[in-house]
Design an enzyme around this catalytic site. Structure first.
Site, mmCIF file in Angstrom:
data_model
loop_
_atom_site.group_PDB
_atom_site.id
_atom_site.type_symbol
_atom_site.label_atom_id
_atom_site.label_comp_id
_atom_site.label_asym_id
_atom_site.label_seq_id
_atom_site.Cartn_x
_atom_site.Cartn_y
_atom_site.Cartn_z
ATOM 1 C CB THR A 84 -0.831 0.160 1.103
ATOM 2 O OG1 THR A 84 -0.278 0.220 2.383
ATOM 3 C CG2 THR A 84 -1.809 -1.347 1.340
ATOM 4 N N GLY A 85 0.339 2.376 -0.364
ATOM 5 C CA GLY A 85 1.222 3.593 -0.645
ATOM 6 C C GLY A 85 2.053 3.291 -1.614
ATOM 7 C CB ALA A 86 2.628 0.985 -4.292
ATOM 8 C CB SER A 115 5.366 8.533 -3.938
ATOM 9 O OG SER A 115 4.483 8.945 -2.814
ATOM 10 C CE1 TYR A 130 3.610 9.849 9.181
ATOM 11 C CE2 TYR A 130 5.170 10.319 10.874
ATOM 12 C CZ TYR A 130 4.815 9.670 9.592
ATOM 13 O OH TYR A 130 5.792 8.765 9.041
#
Length: 330
Positions: free
Chosen positions: A11-13, A15, A154
């Site tokens: 996931t989050g691939a 960048s 975060y």
């Protein structure tokens, strides 16, 4: 487990660490399933992975949507037959004083960075239990150990990811499951587009806090965990040093982190207009699937690391002097 011919969901691939990890697995002969919100960027990355000789599948996914993550897992199994490695990496953030950030932005960070990992773990572990094997890699952060000012949501999310990993490992142990492993990665500052894409309500441009390490460094560690899982592992010597020191002198290291963020994470010369960044909609860079954010580079690495050492030393001296003044007043 061998990486070649294994099926890896990331996931989050589109960048940063996710992009670098996809390409690293592709070069090792894995079959990669790529998830992110930016469909065109994923198509570009599929072509890059195929150029490395790998099979690749793009599945546009917002990890905050539980049903979308289940569809992602279903597409991976339908296309490749199994899931051997699941890398939870998608994340967003903002820089803001705690009282200034809109609550919807705060919730969005938690939805993506915490619930997105929960959705990923549920989808991955359900399939891995059917198979009897698999590795889940959760990408946390050094701020899961030492929280930063201005990144409250975060920092919370990355601490939560560490706790999630411990809880899942404990359950697997109690259930006598030996073939499924859960690993947590804690990178320091990584050279990705993350800082350009972040929400910002500080009035100051967010920049990568030195020292900055390459996303390929994290990708190498993640690929290694696929074959030799570990409970937790840091990436970046400075981050590991700060984490170790925080356990010994938490008050001092928290103060040092605060000073370092103020001096090197938020620009003192470049302003920033208030923006939610890519929190609620994907960034506007379209087809671009880039691992790096332009913060690193071999010619600048030594200078950045030297600067980080000087900043840490200066911050520590300032904190110690402040403590000394307080002691004297008492």
């Amino acid at each position: 487990m061998r990486v070649r011919n294994s099926v890896v969901v990331i996931t989050g691939a589109s960048s940063g660490i996710g992009c670098a990890t996809a390409l690293r697995f592709a070069r090792k002969g894995a079959k990669v399933v790529l998830a992110a919100r930016r469909a065109r960027a994923l198509e570009t990355l599929v072509a890059q992975c195929e150029a490395e000789g790998a099979e690749a599948l793009a599945v546009p996914t917002d990890v905050a949507d539980a049903e979308a993550v289940q569809r992602l897992a279903g597409r991976a199994v339908e296309h490749f037959g199994r899931i051997d490695v699941w890398v939870n990496n998608a994340a967003v953030t903002f820089f803001s004083p705690f009282l200034d950030v809109p609550l919807e932005d705060f919730r969005r960070v938690i939805d993506v960075n915490v619930m997105g990992y929960v959705h990923g773990c549920r989808a991955a572990l359900a399939q891995m239990q059917r198979q009897g094997s698999g590795v889940v890699v959760n990408v946390s952060s050094i701020v899961g150990e030492i929280a930063q000012p201005y990144t409250s949501a975060y920092s919370m999310s990355k601490a939560a990811i560490r706790a999630l990993g411990v809880s899942l490992r404990s359950e697997l142990q109690l259930n006598g499951v030996d073939g499924i492993k859960v690993s947590t990665v804690l990178p320091a500052t990584i050279d990705t587009p993350f800082f350009q894409q972040a929400g910002n309500y500080t009035g100051r441009k967010a920049v990568a806090m030195p020292p900055v390490y390459s996303p390929e460094r994290v990708a190498r560690r993640i690929v290694r965990l696929a074959t030799a899982p570990r409970r937790e592992t840091g990436v970046g010597p400075m981050g590991r040093m700060m984490a170790a020191q925080h356990r010994l002198t938490p008050g001092m290291m928290e103060a040092v982190m605060a000073v370092q963020v103020d001096k090197t994470h938020l620009s003192r010369t470049e302003p920033a207009t208030a923006s939610a960044g890519n929190l609620h909609r994907p960034s506007a860079d379209g087809r671009n699937a880039a691992a790096d954010g332009g913060w690193h580079g071999k010619s600048r690495t030594a200078r950045r690391r030297a600067l980080a050492g000087l900043v840490l030393l200066g911050a520590a001296k300032a904190v110690m002097a402040r403590y000394g003044q307080r002691t004297a007043r008492r």
